[in-house]
Design an enzyme around this catalytic site. Structure first.
Site, PDB file in Angstrom:
ATOM      1  NE  ARG A  61      -2.703  -2.164   2.978  1.00  0.00           N
ATOM      2  CZ  ARG A  61      -2.994  -2.255   4.262  1.00  0.00           C
ATOM      3  NH1 ARG A  61      -3.625  -1.274   4.864  1.00  0.00           N
ATOM      4  NH2 ARG A  61      -2.665  -3.323   4.958  1.00  0.00           N
ATOM      5  CD  GLU A  98      -3.175  -3.406  14.413  1.00  0.00           C
ATOM      6  OE1 GLU A  98      -3.177  -2.926  13.265  1.00  0.00           O
ATOM      7  OE2 GLU A  98      -4.101  -3.228  15.224  1.00  0.00           O
TER       8      GLU A  98
END
Ligand SMILES: O=P(O)(O)OC[C@H]1O[C@H](OP(=O)(O)OP(=O)(O)O)[C@H](O)[C@@H]1O
Ligand SMILES: Nc1ncnc2[nH]cnc12
Length: 177
Positions: A61, A98
């Protein structure tokens, strides 16, 4: 400076890709012509006078934000890629996400001591990707000018994580508390 309402173009997906994670889907923002232009312009305008020569974005991204920002700044774009994707000699850096761990690589000759670099990504969560990208850039000898993200998950304290090792500016468009 635009006052674009970016928040309405981010969709929250609870428990994706695993329980406890609220996934921030930025694809509606990318698909919105005004939203995409406002995000790219706002980041680029902020760093327009910083003398940036290279923008580095992390796969995947980070490419979507990094390449248009580089174009607007008149800078080059350097992809930090997942392992095994770059065909020539690379620097490598492992990092924690994460959700899970990963590794990023840049070509050794992609930048050097004469470069002033902006690190960009769609989103900063723990800051692990950003710090790993910064360490890759340091390996090349290039100077890191700052970091920029469309969205910051403030509740994971990424600014504090980045600031532990890098005092450079962190500029974000959307703060999620
Ligand atoms: O601050 P962090 O905790 O490191 O997380 C942020 C990173 O996570 C996402 O990428 P991801 O690794 O999921 O890969 P993708 O871009 O290929 O979807 C996002 O695009 C950032 O690069
Ligand atoms: N919560 C999240 N939403 C979207 N992308 C992410 N990358 C890391 N954490 C994320």
């Amino acid at each position: 400076m635009s006052n674009f309402e970016f928040e309405n173009l981010i969709v929250n997906i609870p428990d994706y890709p695993e329980p406890g994670v609220i996934f921030k889907d930025i694809t509606p923002l990318l698909a919105d012509p005004q939203g995409l232009a406002a995000a790219i312009d706002q980041i680029s305008d902020h760093f327009m006078k910083a003398g940036i020569t290279k923008v580095v974005g992390a796969e995947a991204r980070g490419f979507l934000v990094g390449a248009p920002v580089a174009y607007r700044l008149g800078a080059g774009f350097v992809p930090a890629r997942k392992p095994g994707k770059l065909p020539r000699e690379v620097y490598s850096q492992e990092y924690a996400l994460e959700y899970g761990t990963d590794e990023l690589q840049v070509h050794k000759d992609s930048m050097g001591p004469d470069d002033k670099v902006l690190i960009v990504d769609d989103l900063v969560a723990t800051g692990g990707t950003a710090v790993a990208t910064a360490k890759l850039i340091e390996q090349t000898g290039a100077k890191i000018v700052g970091f920029s993200f469309i969205l910051e998950l403030c509740y994971l304290n990424p600014r504090e994580e980045i600031a532990k090792e890098y005092p450079q500016e962190v500029y974000t468009l959307i703060d999620v508390h």
